[in-house]
Design a protein around this motif. Structure first.
Motif: not given
Length: 356
Positions: A82-97
């Protein structure tokens, strides 16, 4: 010793890489011998040590941090959809950001509530191992069983890094039901570990390195039918750090009707958790159905997702369901945009609580 020489040990490409990594381990974290001392051995600074395989290297905790516990949704299944290629959409990576702090992702696909809480370090669900002749070998892999009073259930997804006394190792499920193998990750002397004592207990490395963290718990999605069990396990995990934990509820699958067994199980668990934990509980069904329609989120973090733009999403809402645009192709997990939404839910709750 290689996996090929151990009958029943998984030999997938991932496991072969894991065991190859094990053979290259050269150093060991300092650990005090025996019982509780072994549990206290590893500290946050060990998170980047070479004691365990590369997949168990986590961000070093040296200040405010967050640990997320769960199964495949926490591990990030289908997070690239669903998200654009290369976007890291896991919960840990999103929340770290979002939070600008270390986030330790302790998700393991397929884990049931007892397996998650065993990794969390819940004493009632600790792995009490029985080694052949009560001896931990000097190196390599050995089949083990669980003591008769062990409360943790066997699962094919079992994969736990930890310490037995001062011996670091990896507990893995075998191919056949109830089969378990312990691989010593650092060679040393053969050690006597009688099965009727704490000398044979496995202490979770993940619990050790996350003691200073705040915690998000999503427990029981893979055994929702065991209502009492997942409630007990959730409560036990929460009680590990009651002032630093929040509970994330569950959501139904895309094709579940409002009267399906799973929909009822989700509703029962979420209602219990809301009553039990109050503002320490987050309901993902409500957030995905209601809050994501609000402009600050729909045109903010979810901008470009197309959520709520289709007739199917609107029809699902009228039926009391989550919009299909949030689901992965398997209809059970969320896609990347679904994880973005849940990460936003967690982000706002932990900041409201003043954790970060």
């Amino acid at each position: 010793m290689t996996p090929e020489t151990q009958p029943g040990v998984r030999t997938s490409r991932r496991d072969l890489v894991r065991f190859a990594t094990l053979t290259g381990v050269a150093t060991v974290a300092t650990a005090a011998a025996g019982g509780l001392a072994g549990q206290q051995a590893a500290q946050a600074a060990d998170a980047n040590s070479t004691v365990f395989p590369a997949e168990y290297i986590y961000p070093t905790v040296s200040g405010p941090s967050l640990a997320i516990w769960g199964s495949s949704s926490v591990e990030g299944a289908y997070a690239d959809q669903g998200v654009p290629a290369g976007v890291k959409a896991t919960l840990p990576e999103l929340l770290s950001s979002y939070l600008s702090v270390p986030v330790l992702g302790f998700g393991r696909g397929g884990d049931t509530s007892s397996l998650i809480t065993a990794r969390r370090g819940v004493s009632a669900n600790r792995y009490k191992l029985v080694f052949p002749d009560d001896m931990i070998p000097a190196s390599g892999t050995v089949p083990v069983t669980l003591a008769s009073d062990a409360n943790v259930s066997w699962g094919s997804s079992t994969q736990v890094p930890g310490y037995v006394g001062d011996v670091p190792g990896l507990l893995l499920a075998g191919e056949t039901e109830n089969s378990l193998f312990f691989t010593r990750t650092v060679p040393g002397e053969e050690i006597y570990a009688p099965s009727d004592t704490a000398a044979a207990w496995l202490y979770s490395y993940q619990e050790m390195i996350s003691r200073a963290c705040y915690h998000v718990l999503q427990i029981g999605r893979n055994n929702l039918a065991e209502t009492s069990r997942i409630q007990e396990d959730t409560q036990r995990a929460f009680d590990m750090a009651p002032t630093r934990s929040i509970v994330l509820g569950h959501f139904r699958a895309q094709k579940d009707s409002n009267t399906s067994d799973r929909a009822k199980q989700v509703e029962t668990y979420n209602a219990w958790a809301a009553k039990t934990f109050g503002d320490r509980f987050m309901n993902p069904e409500t957030f995905l159905r209601e809050t994501t329609q609000e402009s600050w989120l729909r045109y903010g973090a979810l901008a470009g997702s197309g959520i709520w733009s289709s007739d199917k999403d609107r029809a699902a809402y009228k039926e009391g369901k989550i919009p299909p645009s949030f689901y992965a192709t398997d209809g059970f997990h969320l896609n990347g945009w679904g994880y973005v939404a849940i990460a936003q839910q967690i982000y706002y709750r932990v900041t409201q609580l003043g954790w970060f």
